[in-house]
Structure formats: structure tokens, C-alpha cells
Design a protein around this motif. Structure first.
Motif, PDB file in Angstrom:
ATOM      1  N   VAL A 117       0.851  -1.202   0.000  1.00 15.87           N
ATOM      2  CA  VAL A 117       0.000   0.000   0.000  1.00 15.87           C
ATOM      3  C   VAL A 117       0.883   1.247   0.000  1.00 15.87           C
ATOM      4  O   VAL A 117       0.622   2.202  -0.740  1.00 15.87           O
ATOM      5  N   LEU A 118       1.938   1.224   0.789  1.00 14.74           N
ATOM      6  CA  LEU A 118       2.822   2.389   0.839  1.00 14.74           C
ATOM      7  C   LEU A 118       3.561   2.581  -0.490  1.00 14.74           C
ATOM      8  O   LEU A 118       3.783   3.719  -0.920  1.00 14.74           O
ATOM      9  N   LYS A 119       3.903   1.507  -1.152  1.00 10.45           N
ATOM     10  CA  LYS A 119       4.538   1.632  -2.466  1.00 10.45           C
ATOM     11  C   LYS A 119       3.564   2.226  -3.489  1.00 10.45           C
ATOM     12  O   LYS A 119       3.980   2.980  -4.377  1.00 10.45           O
ATOM     13  N   GLN A 120       2.276   1.916  -3.366  1.00 10.54           N
ATOM     14  CA  GLN A 120       1.277   2.546  -4.234  1.00 10.54           C
ATOM     15  C   GLN A 120       1.236   4.053  -3.963  1.00 10.54           C
ATOM     16  O   GLN A 120       1.146   4.852  -4.892  1.00 10.54           O
ATOM     17  N   TYR A 121       1.300   4.424  -2.684  1.00  7.82           N
ATOM     18  CA  TYR A 121       1.344   5.843  -2.318  1.00  7.82           C
ATOM     19  C   TYR A 121       2.545   6.526  -2.978  1.00  7.82           C
ATOM     20  O   TYR A 121       2.409   7.608  -3.564  1.00  7.82           O
ATOM     21  N   VAL A 122       3.705   5.887  -2.906  1.00  7.24           N
ATOM     22  CA  VAL A 122       4.907   6.456  -3.523  1.00  7.24           C
ATOM     23  C   VAL A 122       4.683   6.639  -5.025  1.00  7.24           C
ATOM     24  O   VAL A 122       5.011   7.690  -5.581  1.00  7.24           O
ATOM     25  N   GLY A 123       4.098   5.636  -5.660  1.00  4.50           N
ATOM     26  CA  GLY A 123       3.796   5.771  -7.081  1.00  4.50           C
ATOM     27  C   GLY A 123       2.868   6.938  -7.353  1.00  4.50           C
ATOM     28  O   GLY A 123       3.040   7.681  -8.327  1.00  4.50           O
ATOM     29  N   GLY A 124       1.889   7.133  -6.475  1.00  4.48           N
ATOM     30  CA  GLY A 124       0.931   8.231  -6.635  1.00  4.48           C
ATOM     31  C   GLY A 124       1.559   9.604  -6.486  1.00  4.48           C
ATOM     32  O   GLY A 124       1.304  10.498  -7.302  1.00  4.48           O
ATOM     33  N   ILE A 125       2.375   9.772  -5.465  1.00  2.00           N
ATOM     34  CA  ILE A 125       2.961  11.104  -5.268  1.00  2.00           C
ATOM     35  C   ILE A 125       3.929  11.452  -6.386  1.00  2.00           C
ATOM     36  O   ILE A 125       4.106  12.620  -6.712  1.00  2.00           O
ATOM     37  N   ARG A 126       4.536  10.441  -6.983  1.00  3.14           N
ATOM     38  CA  ARG A 126       5.485  10.686  -8.079  1.00  3.14           C
ATOM     39  C   ARG A 126       4.798  11.267  -9.315  1.00  3.14           C
ATOM     40  O   ARG A 126       5.452  11.912 -10.129  1.00  3.14           O
ATOM     41  N   ILE A 127       3.475  11.057  -9.449  1.00  5.96           N
ATOM     42  CA  ILE A 127       2.750  11.625 -10.591  1.00  5.96           C
ATOM     43  C   ILE A 127       1.818  12.765 -10.177  1.00  5.96           C
ATOM     44  O   ILE A 127       1.088  13.299 -11.006  1.00  5.96           O
ATOM     45  N   ALA A 128       1.853  13.123  -8.893  1.00  8.31           N
ATOM     46  CA  ALA A 128       1.014  14.233  -8.417  1.00  8.31           C
ATOM     47  C   ALA A 128       1.406  15.515  -9.148  1.00  8.31           C
ATOM     48  O   ALA A 128       2.589  15.810  -9.318  1.00  8.31           O
ATOM     49  N   GLU A 129       0.394  16.267  -9.561  1.00  7.04           N
ATOM     50  CA  GLU A 129       0.647  17.504 -10.302  1.00  7.04           C
ATOM     51  C   GLU A 129       0.400  18.761  -9.487  1.00  7.04           C
ATOM     52  O   GLU A 129       0.651  19.864  -9.969  1.00  7.04           O
ATOM     53  N   SER A 130      -0.082  18.588  -8.261  1.00  6.79           N
ATOM     54  CA  SER A 130      -0.368  19.757  -7.424  1.00  6.79           C
ATOM     55  C   SER A 130      -0.227  19.387  -5.954  1.00  6.79           C
ATOM     56  O   SER A 130      -0.222  18.198  -5.596  1.00  6.79           O
ATOM     57  N   LEU A 131      -0.135  20.415  -5.120  1.00  6.87           N
ATOM     58  CA  LEU A 131      -0.123  20.172  -3.674  1.00  6.87           C
ATOM     59  C   LEU A 131      -1.416  19.515  -3.231  1.00  6.87           C
ATOM     60  O   LEU A 131      -1.422  18.693  -2.306  1.00  6.87           O
ATOM     61  N   ASP A 132      -2.521  19.843  -3.893  1.00  6.86           N
ATOM     62  CA  ASP A 132      -3.799  19.219  -3.557  1.00  6.86           C
ATOM     63  C   ASP A 132      -3.754  17.712  -3.832  1.00  6.86           C
ATOM     64  O   ASP A 132      -4.192  16.914  -2.994  1.00  6.86           O
ATOM     65  N   ASP A 133      -3.235  17.304  -4.991  1.00  3.87           N
ATOM     66  CA  ASP A 133      -3.079  15.876  -5.277  1.00  3.87           C
ATOM     67  C   ASP A 133      -2.231  15.214  -4.196  1.00  3.87           C
ATOM     68  O   ASP A 133      -2.581  14.161  -3.664  1.00  3.87           O
ATOM     69  N   PHE A 134      -1.111  15.834  -3.899  1.00  2.82           N
ATOM     70  CA  PHE A 134      -0.186  15.304  -2.894  1.00  2.82           C
ATOM     71  C   PHE A 134      -0.877  15.174  -1.537  1.00  2.82           C
ATOM     72  O   PHE A 134      -0.759  14.144  -0.867  1.00  2.82           O
ATOM     73  N   ALA A 135      -1.610  16.203  -1.140  1.00  4.22           N
ATOM     74  CA  ALA A 135      -2.287  16.201   0.164  1.00  4.22           C
ATOM     75  C   ALA A 135      -3.363  15.114   0.228  1.00  4.22           C
ATOM     76  O   ALA A 135      -3.494  14.419   1.239  1.00  4.22           O
ATOM     77  N   ARG A 136      -4.139  14.974  -0.853  1.00  2.57           N
ATOM     78  CA  ARG A 136      -5.198  13.953  -0.860  1.00  2.57           C
ATOM     79  C   ARG A 136      -4.602  12.546  -0.806  1.00  2.57           C
ATOM     80  O   ARG A 136      -5.105  11.675  -0.097  1.00  2.57           O
ATOM     81  N   LEU A 137      -3.530  12.309  -1.531  1.00  8.31           N
ATOM     82  CA  LEU A 137      -2.837  11.018  -1.465  1.00  8.31           C
ATOM     83  C   LEU A 137      -2.307  10.758  -0.056  1.00  8.31           C
ATOM     84  O   LEU A 137      -2.446   9.656   0.485  1.00  8.31           O
ATOM     85  N   THR A 138      -1.704  11.776   0.518  1.00 11.96           N
ATOM     86  CA  THR A 138      -1.104  11.627   1.848  1.00 11.96           C
ATOM     87  C   THR A 138      -2.171  11.408   2.908  1.00 11.96           C
ATOM     88  O   THR A 138      -2.005  10.576   3.807  1.00 11.96           O
ATOM     89  N   GLU A 139      -3.285  12.110   2.809  1.00 17.07           N
ATOM     90  CA  GLU A 139      -4.380  11.907   3.762  1.00 17.07           C
ATOM     91  C   GLU A 139      -4.914  10.480   3.666  1.00 17.07           C
ATOM     92  O   GLU A 139      -5.171   9.825   4.682  1.00 17.07           O
ATOM     93  N   SER A 140      -5.066   9.985   2.463  1.00 14.69           N
ATOM     94  CA  SER A 140      -5.542   8.622   2.270  1.00 14.69           C
ATOM     95  C   SER A 140      -4.577   7.621   2.901  1.00 14.69           C
ATOM     96  O   SER A 140      -4.992   6.712   3.635  1.00 14.69           O
ATOM     97  N   ALA A 141      -3.289   7.786   2.642  1.00 13.05           N
ATOM     98  CA  ALA A 141      -2.281   6.897   3.220  1.00 13.05           C
ATOM     99  C   ALA A 141      -2.249   7.016   4.742  1.00 13.05           C
ATOM    100  O   ALA A 141      -2.145   6.011   5.450  1.00 13.05           O
ATOM    101  N   MET A 142      -2.345   8.241   5.230  1.00 12.18           N
ATOM    102  CA  MET A 142      -2.289   8.459   6.673  1.00 12.18           C
ATOM    103  C   MET A 142      -3.433   7.733   7.383  1.00 12.18           C
ATOM    104  O   MET A 142      -3.228   7.104   8.425  1.00 12.18           O
ATOM    105  N   THR A 143      -4.637   7.787   6.827  1.00 15.81           N
ATOM    106  CA  THR A 143      -5.763   7.122   7.491  1.00 15.81           C
ATOM    107  C   THR A 143      -5.620   5.602   7.423  1.00 15.81           C
ATOM    108  O   THR A 143      -5.940   4.906   8.387  1.00 15.81           O
ATOM    109  N   TYR A 144      -5.120   5.091   6.309  1.00 16.34           N
ATOM    110  CA  TYR A 144      -4.881   3.640   6.223  1.00 16.34           C
ATOM    111  C   TYR A 144      -3.852   3.208   7.276  1.00 16.34           C
ATOM    112  O   TYR A 144      -4.076   2.257   8.029  1.00 16.34           O
TER     113      TYR A 144
END
Length: 181
Positions: A117-144
Motif C-alpha cells: 500500500v505504501l509503495k502505491q502511495y509512492v507511485g501516486g505522489i510521483r505523478i502528483a501535479e499539485s499540492l492538492d493531489d499530494f495532500a489527498r494522497l497523503t491523507e488517504s495513506a495516513m488514514t490507512y
């Protein structure tokens, strides 16, 4: 040649990663994942543990998850949501390195699904195009990972610590003060 531990997950989109992590969280919300139940009984996929015990592995699992959720993911989320001029590239570089490491440590301490799951998060942040994308990915990972951490805390044999009680520091202060009189 790249070590397997350094291979980054290729993901479809930020939205797909968030959906994947959210689904993983929902799957463990009411019932602990099998990997945590196994870890709590000493079944560690990689056989890790000092002196052929799994208590050390549980200690490391608890510590890895606590620092991941309470420090690393929180810091990244707070920075992305509270600092509008934060540099996305720098956040991604930092989180890519530390979270890939943490993903591999999760695997090492008996939580390979959490590591994936954390590796999926890493993959997601690597393609994030905005701070909002990054924050939403991080919030999702944080709750998991907060939920996963909660399950590890529940299987941890906390009763063992009763054999290692320390002197109450307030008693030391009171005794030292009383001896000065």
C-alpha cells in the motif's frame, strides 16, 4: 542494475491510487488484516526477529508505523495543506525516499501488504501535479496506516512491560526535596 527494494510502483493515476488505498483501509476498518493477526502469533513471513523471537519484530512494526503515521505522513500532509507556497517537487523527493524505505521495512517486519500500500502511495505522489493531489494522497495513506497501526497496537503484548516498571520520577523529586530539608 536496481535492487528490488528500490523499484517504484507504476500507477495509473492519482485518483486510482487514492481509490486503492481507501479500499484497503475499508477492508481493515472493522477487522484486523491477516498479516497483523499472523504477526501477533509469531508468524513472520521473512522470519525476522532477534534471538528467534517475534517480540522484537512487533516492537519494530509498532515503531515503524508510529513514526510513519504520527510524524512522516502527518508532516507531509500538514506542509501540503498549510503552506500554499510549499515546493511540490521537494516534498515528493523527500517522501519518495523515506516512504519507499518505510514500505520495505513494513515488509521486513511482517506487514508486506502494508508495504505494498505504501509503495502505491509512492507511485501516486510521483505523478502528483499539485499540492492538492499530494495532500489527498497523503491523507488517504495516513488514514490507512493509522488504522493498521491501531491493529498492531492491539496485538502487541503490552502486559510484558509490567516487568519493567521504573521508579516514579515524582517520587524521586519529592524524596530529593525532603532530603534537602
Amino acid at each position: 542494475m536496481v535492487a528490488q527494494a528500490e523499484v517504484r510502483a507504476e500507477v495509473e493515476s492519482v485518483e486510482a491510487v487514492i481509490a486503492h488505498i481507501d479500499a484497503a483501509r475499508e477492508a481493515i476498518w472493522e477487522v484486523p488484516p491477516a498479516e497483523v493477526l499472523a504477526l501477533g502469533t509469531g508468524s513472520v513471513p521473512r522470519g525476522t526477529g532477534a534471538k528467534n523471537n517475534y517480540l522484537s519484530t512487533l516492537i519494530f512494526a509498532e515503531n515503524e508505523l508510529r513514526t510513519l503515521t504520527d510524524e512522516i505522513l502527518w508532516f507531509a500532509w500538514a506542509t501540503a495543506t498549510r503552506t500554499p507556497d510549499a515546493d511540490l517537487r521537494t516534498l515528493v523527493l523527500y517522501m519518495d525516499e523515506i516512504c519507499q524505505y518505510k514500505a520495505n521495512m513494513n515488509d521486513y517486519v511482517g506487514l508486506p501488504e502494508g508495504g505494498e500500500v505504501l509503495k502505491q502511495y509512492v507511485g501516486g505522489i510521483r505523478i502528483a501535479e499539485s499540492l492538492d493531489d499530494f495532500a489527498r494522497l497523503t491523507e488517504s495513506a495516513m488514514t490507512y496506516f493509522n488504522r493498521l497501526h491501531g491493529w498492531v497496537d492491539i496485538v502487541f503484548p503490552w502486559g510484558l512491560v509490567n516487568g519493567f516498571l521504573r521508579v516514579n520520577p515524582l517520587e524521586k523529586i519529592i524524596d530529593a526535596h525532603a532530603n534537602r530539608s
